[in-house]
Every structure is written in C-alpha cells, then in structure tokens.
Design an enzyme around this catalytic site. Structure first.
Site, mmCIF file in Angstrom:
data_model
loop_
_atom_site.group_PDB
_atom_site.id
_atom_site.type_symbol
_atom_site.label_atom_id
_atom_site.label_comp_id
_atom_site.label_asym_id
_atom_site.label_seq_id
_atom_site.Cartn_x
_atom_site.Cartn_y
_atom_site.Cartn_z
ATOM 1 N N GLU A 1 0.815 -1.222 0.000
ATOM 2 C CA GLU A 1 0.000 0.000 0.000
ATOM 3 C C GLU A 1 0.849 1.272 0.000
ATOM 4 O OE1 GLU A 1 -0.556 -2.608 1.926
ATOM 5 O OE2 GLU A 1 -2.642 -3.233 1.652
ATOM 6 N N PHE B 1 -11.205 -8.073 13.615
ATOM 7 C CA PHE B 1 -10.117 -8.444 12.720
ATOM 8 C C PHE B 1 -9.813 -7.306 11.743
ATOM 9 C CE2 PHE B 1 -8.700 -10.432 8.678
ATOM 10 C CZ PHE B 1 -7.459 -10.840 9.120
ATOM 11 N N GLN B 2 -8.577 -6.947 11.640
ATOM 12 C CA GLN B 2 -8.105 -5.856 10.772
ATOM 13 C C GLN B 2 -8.802 -4.525 11.066
ATOM 14 O OE1 GLN B 2 -8.033 -7.254 6.641
ATOM 15 N NE2 GLN B 2 -5.961 -7.984 6.969
ATOM 16 N N LYS C 1 -17.700 -1.370 6.064
ATOM 17 C CA LYS C 1 -18.140 -2.362 5.088
ATOM 18 C C LYS C 1 -19.657 -2.336 4.907
ATOM 19 C CE LYS C 1 -16.834 -7.000 3.609
ATOM 20 N NZ LYS C 1 -16.097 -8.231 3.970
ATOM 21 N N MET D 1 24.320 9.440 2.406
ATOM 22 C CA MET D 1 24.130 10.732 3.071
ATOM 23 C C MET D 1 24.477 10.638 4.554
ATOM 24 S SD MET D 1 23.485 13.826 2.614
ATOM 25 C CE MET D 1 22.452 14.406 1.283
#
Lengths: 578, 195
Positions: free
Chosen positions: A67, A129-130, A179, A493
């Site tokens: 993502e 969940f999630q 949902k 760097m």
C-alpha cells in the site's frame, strides 16, 4: 398546480437510483474525472473492489505490491499530471501502510484521495479483525479525513474529499468507509461536485494594499532576490511567475520542490537553495535587501540557522496558506493569496529593471562553485564515477525533457542540483518528509500521470531496496519507467555526515545490495550494471532507447560527498564548498 | 513573555474535530490548561474555549494552525482583560462539620457558595468565579475535611464580540464580500509595515 408538482416529483424520482454504497463510490470517481486508481484489495474493501470489477474500462486500477507503493504512486501521478491521485486500501494494515505516504503528501502539499475500507460499523471499537482507528491515526497527517458509516453519506463525503484535496493548498484526504456502508443500498440522487464549504476558505482574499506595499519595496530594492517553491507549480502560475521576474529583473532561486517551475537555462535562474543548494543563492540570501518568497515555506533545510537568516532584508512572502506567513521567518509584507492571482497584480506595479550588477554577483559565486565543486564532480580525476557526471550525461541525452524522479539521499541532492529541466511538473521527489523508498513507486505513478513523457527514476542502493517490490507492478502493467540506480554501496548521506561530524565512525551505513540486474530480470525487466566511465553514455542511451522499463545500475564512488553544504546549525552564509 | 491566553474557536459540530484541534497543541508539547466545548448562539456552530499559558507569538501561530482546519470557522485569542470569564466548582464537605462549625457556614456564605445537595453524611456546594476565588475556597475548606472537589473548564465571552450570526453569513456566502476581513489580526498588526 397539483399536476405540475406531481410531474416534478416523478422526474426527480426517475433520477433516483437504488444502488450500493460501493457503486456510489464508482459514480463519484467517474464524475470527478478519475481514470487511474492505485490500490490493493483486502477484506474490508471487497465490496468496493467488486463494484470496480464492472467499471474496469473507465477506471484503470493498478494493483501495487504494497500500500505504501500505492500512495507514493498516487503522489507521483499527482505531481506530473496536476490532478488528484486516488488510492484504495483495506482496513487495518492496508490503511496503516498508507501512513508514510500520507505524511509525505501532507508535508509536500500533494493532492491525494485515499479510500480505505473499514470493518462493519457495529464492530468499531471491538478490536475486530483488521480494525485500526485509521481516522485518529491519520488525523495529524491529512488535510481532512472522514469516516462514512452510512451509504447515504458517500456522495457528499467524496465530493468534499476531492474538493478539499485539490483546492487551496492541496493535501491528502482520507475517507474511511465501513463495510456495511459499502454494501448498503440507498437512493442515489446523482453526484454533485462540491465547490464550497462554509468553514473552509481555500484562498485568502487578495489585499491590494499589500500588493502595493510589496511593489514599492521591490521598486526601491537594489538587491532583490526571489525564492520560489512548489506554490508556483501547484498554482499553475509558471507563466505569471516568469513574467514577474523578467519584468523586475530579479535573480531567482528554487527550493527542491520548486525545481522545474522555471527552466534551468533561464537567465534569471540562479540555482538551488538550502543545505546542498548552490553557493550564490545561499550566500547572497544574507546580502540581498529585499527577499521575495513565493509559494515556499522556509523549511529549516532552506534557512539553516534562523536567527542568522536574511536579517538585513525586508521580506515579502506570497503564500496561499495564511499559516505559513510568519511561521518561520517574519514577513515585512505578507501577500496572501493564490500566486496565480497575486503575481500578475504585482507584475503590473513593478518597474522594469535589470539589476545587472547584482545578477553578476550570482554569476561570480557560480563561477567559484564551478571551480571548486562542479568541475571536479563532472570530471572526476579518478577511475570512480561520480553521481554528478552520470546526471550530466543523462541531461545531454534527454535534453532536459525527461521527468526526473528521485528517492532520498545523496543521489537526490545530486540529481536535483545537476538535472536540467525545460518544463514544469518534471521533478518528483520527497522533499519535506525525505521518504526513502519513495522513488520507484512515485516514478510508476509519474509515468501514468504523464504517459507521453520519458520518466527516469534516479534511486540510491539503499532507497531502492525499501520498495523494490514495485517492480512487480511494472512487470504486470508495463509502465515504461527507467530505473537508474546510483550505487555507492553505502547509505551515502548518513555516511557523509558520519564522516564530517562523527569522526568517520561509520555506524551501520555499510549496506549490502543484491544483484539488482538479476532481481530486475526476475521481474521481467531488462537491465545492466556498469562500473566504467567509457560505458556510461552508451548504457544510458540504451536505457532511454529501450521500449519498456529498464534498470541501469551505475557503480559510483563509495565515499563521495555532496557539496556545497550548509552544516546543521550554521547560517546559510557559512556554506562550505569543501 | 508567557501569559494566560483564552482561545475561542468557532467550528462545525463534527466528530474528530476535538482531536484535530487538540493535536495542534500536543504536537508542539503545549499543555492545555483548560478546554470547554459548548454550543453557541448559532444553531449549528460549536465553540471551543481553550486556555493556555504561552507567548503571544506562539498563540498567534497556533490560532492560524487551528483556523487552517477545514471544519474550523474562526479562531480568536484574547488576554484575560479582553474577556469575561467564569469557572465553576463543586465541593463535597461532611454535613456534621457544617452543622457544628459556624465558621464554615460563614465562610460559605461569604464566598457565595450555594447548596446543591444535602445528605446526612455530606453536603455539596457550588461556586463560580475566577480561578483564584475558587482556589481560595478550597484552601479554606481543606482544614474542614473537604472530601472531594471538582472544577470546570473556563468559559469566556469576548468583551467586544458581536456574536457569530453576522460572521456566519459571510462564511456561508460563496463569494466573500469585499469588506470581509478574512484574518483581522492583519489590521491590528501595525508591525506589518515596519520599514
């Protein structure tokens, strides 16, 4: 009368459709002119993906590999296209993986709309969940966010999202849709774009008296100096800007995000500001008499030590965001507003001038920098190649017409310092947040944002390993991104700082790399690795000529440093050339 | 110089906005001394009253960051002499102490405390006023077995405010009126032309 009303009702009724929340999301995206979505499916966003299945001809979905890749791609897309990038992700880890990109888009003012799935509304707060509290996690790093729990809210929430993301000072917006709202059927009465929110004023009102005051200061100035940032590009005010500096004859330097707003070879373009910027712009910041900052925010990497920053100068600050005025540097005259509107007003009032002597001072400093830094960088005496010479040859071959995407680190500073640009929206980099791993996914998005243009992603060996899985996205969809890895076998760097400030105690910067060419091959991307100067030009040409994506790894000097440098805590005038 | 400032924020009534405003302070590690949310004279508009101890420069920047939030209509900041303010407190004291000690009764009377509830074992008083007045009464009651004490956040009215009805009209209009001064501190900022 009654009949009339009846007819009216019927026509409205016929317009109302009973559709799902997910379908409403699709309608909204289509109405907003969205064509490309970067995303990754998951449980809580499945209904939206199901609806997308029926619209795959209008809405092109690019399945990324992580993502974070989706949001960086959306950022790259926004930066080259000037449109709003769109991201889909699921709840929980899908949404938290967006966090880095949101923070990046927030600090670099990039318009992005993220749509995340969320667990059913009745499960909110149950540690389902999630389930994560995405709204609260993303509050400090979004311009606006909103949780939708009822399908009826979807059209207006998305209309607001697109309006807020792209208007005023742009930024990321996140809409979290539970949902149940995605599957819920509701009466959809059409999608209406948003053009006004009463509590939100995207552009402050232009105040003429401040323009007049600014013009007066500029006309009296002997040594005026313009600093410009991304505001010019975001405001699509490149022409207005050019007209202004050309009439007033003012040398102009850019911030890293303002790069490409003014062509590199414009006679008034005097170079880059900040820690690794050019010598003249930094030193002369503390010598100018009027400093005109346009669409930039005086980041600490630009100003160095604030209490020694341009103290001798009167400051004119043009910005669309009132919160930027006086935030870091106190403005003598604040010019609030969209620079597309304010710059022409200012141009009208300024006298036509040249400031030849003053411009000459910049040239003298450039000469010094060329002698001490640039010449050595472009033509190193040793066998090892320098990053700068690679960029220089690339310039020669692209003619400055390519979109250059950079990751973060030494190669980024070198890329921005030496890459040539003929047109705006050509530089894509993570400026404010300094996100390593930004380069590859952003380049993919940049290619979708400007498909007709050559996109070259210059990336270091460290940053590339953070998001190289996005080569899978390239493999699947064929984005012809040219990947140029400048490999110094170090986290360069940090190593440079350790060399200069930590007595060469190279603590955990010695990073090993895999065989990048073999990995690319695994993804079906052709590539090559070179370590000799004589192969450089041909290899770059081969990379550019290649039809699809191509990976070129160039081995460069292990312990090269980027100079000039304003050491942290020093004033811009204390910039070091070596 | 740090001093007490009262920030008044007019907002839409939106879930999550409290957090959005609060993190503007916490991100900069600034302590909120008191925070109150309340409806306003305008139906749909909410107001936050926030008290912090900071320099004016910091407070001005904070207000601009607050005003930048999409659902914020307006943020004002004022020093204590520019506002009328009150806080309220409840004190729970054993009933027998009040019954037995005339001093306590006198004290409560002097301080304008009102009885809210009387039970056999305790009595609850209420006072309102400035912080010092409330704190003064706590101190005095401590020696008489004060059982429990709670104080509200500050609520404040800006002395020269004309209310929010007119302001809201300006916000609602699609095109802001010419005379609308978007950020009025600009007008007060005499330092603007400091050449």
């Amino acid at each position: 009368m009654e009949t009339l009303e009846l007819i009216k009702e019927e026509t409205t009724a016929s317009k109302v459709e009973n559709i799902s929340g997910s379908e409403a999301v699709m309608r909204a995206l289509i109405a907003e002119g969205v064509e490309t979505i970067f995303g990754y499916p998951g449980g809580a966003i499945m209904p939206i993906y199901d609806a997308l299945f029926d619209h795959d001809e209008t809405l092109k979905h690019i399945l990324v590999r992580h993502e974070q890749g989706a949001i960086h791609a959306a950022q790259g897309f926004a930066r080259t296209s000037g449109k709003t990038g769109v991201v889909f992700a699921t709840s929980g880890p899908g949404a938290t993986n967006l966090v880095t990109g949101l923070a990046d888009a927030q600090i670099d003012s990039t318009p992005v709309v993220c749509i995340t799935g969320q667990v059913f509304a009745h499960l909110l707060g149950t540690d389902a969940f999630q389930e994560t509290d995405v709204i609260n996690i993303t509050t400090p790093i979004t311009k606006w966010n909103y949780q939708v729990t009822d399908a009826n809210e979807i059209p207006s929430a998305l209309a607001k999202a697109f309006y807020i993301a792209s208007s005023g000072r742009p930024g990321p917006v996140l809409i979290d849709i539970t949902k149940n709202a995605q599957v819920q059927k509701f009466d959809f009465a059409g999608y209406k774009k948003c053009d006004h929110i009463r509590s939100y004023r995207p552009k402050p009102i232009v105040r003429k008296e401040y323009i007049e005051e600014a013009a007066k200061l500029i006309n009296e100035a002997k040594k005026p100096f313009v600093l410009f940032g991304q505001g010019i590009i975001l405001g699509q005010a490149e022409n207005e800007f050019k007209a202004f500096i050309e009439k007033a004859g003012i040398p102009s330097a850019w911030t890293i995000l303002g790069l490409s707003a003014l062509p590199t070879d414009h006679p008034l373009n005097v170079g880059m500001l900040g820690m690794h910027g050019n010598y003249g712009p930094n030193v002369l910041t503390n010598e100018c008499d009027v400093l005109i900052a346009i669409g930039m925010r005086f980041d600490d990497r630009v100003t160095g030590r604030l209490d020694k920053y341009a103290k001798q100068a009167k400051i004119i600050h043009l910005d669309i965001d009132p919160a930027e005025i006086d935030k870091n540097v106190k403005a003598t005259v604040p010019v609030w507003g969209d620079c597309k509107e304010t710059l022409p007003l200012l141009t009208e009032l300024v006298d036509r001038k040249e400031h030849k002597e003053w411009l000459q001072k910049f040239r003298e400093h450039t000469k010094q920098e060329e002698e001490i830094v640039i010449e050595k960088e472009m033509h190193p005496s040793g066998e090892e190649m320098s990053m700068a010479e690679v960029v220089d040859v690339l310039n020669e071959l692209t003619g400055g017409n390519a979109v250059i995407v950079t990751d973060v680190g030494q190669h980024q500073m070198v890329g921005c310092r030496y890459a040539k640009f003929n047109q705006s929206k050509s530089n894509v980099t993570s400026g404010g947040l300094g996100t390593m791993g930004f380069g590859l996914p952003a380049a993919i998005g940049a290619k979708y944002g400007a498909p007709e243009r050559e996109v070259v992603a210059i990336i270091g060996d460290g940053g590339f390993q953070m998001t190289l899985q996005e080569m899978g996205t390239i493999m699947q969809y064929g984005a012809a991104v040219k990947i140029l890895i400048l490999n110094n076998n170090f986290l360069g760097m940090v190593r440079q700082w350790q060399e200069l400030f930590n007595a060469k105690r190279y603590s955990f910067v010695d990073i090993q790399s895999p065989d990048f060419v073999t990995i690319a091959k695994g993804y079906g991307i052709e590539g090559k690795s070179i370590n000799s100067r004589k192969d450089l030009k041909a290899a770059l040409q081969q990379m550019l000529d290649h039809k699809g994506s191509y990976l070129l790894e160039v081995m460069v000097g292990k312990e090269n440093n980027v100079f000039p440098m304003v050491p942290q805590g020093c004033s811009v005038a204390e910039i070091r050339l070596k | 110089m740090k001093q007490e400032f009262t920030i008044t924020v007019y907002t839409e009534n939106q879930i999550g906005l409290l957090n959005r405003i609060a993190i503007i302070f916490t991100r900069r590690k600034i302590n909120i001394d008191s925070l109150n949310t309340s409806p306003t004279e305008v139906d749909t508009v909410h107001r936050f009253t926030i008290v912090i101890n900071e320099t004016e420069d910091v407070v001005r920047k904070l207000c601009r960051q607050i005003e930048k939030q999409v659902e914020v209509l307006k943020a004002y900041y004022n020093t204590n002499d520019e506002i009328i303010w009150q806080e309220m407190a409840l004190y729970k004291v054993p009933t027998d102490v009040i019954a037995e000690k005339a001093k306590v009764e006198r004290l409560l009377r002097e301080r304008g405390a009102r009885v809210v509830a009387i039970r056999q074992d305790y009595t609850v008083f209420e006072t309102s006023g400035h912080r010092e007045e409330i704190e003064g009464l706590i101190k005095a009651l401590e020696q008489y077995s004060l059982i429990e004490f709670v104080r509200t956040a500050r609520i404040a009215i800006i002395k020269d405010s004309k209310g929010f009805h007119a302001k809201l009209k300006e916000f609602e209009s699609e095109q802001p009126a010419e005379e609308l001064v978007e950020n009025e501190f600009l007008n007060q900022q005499d330092k603007v032309f400091s050449m």
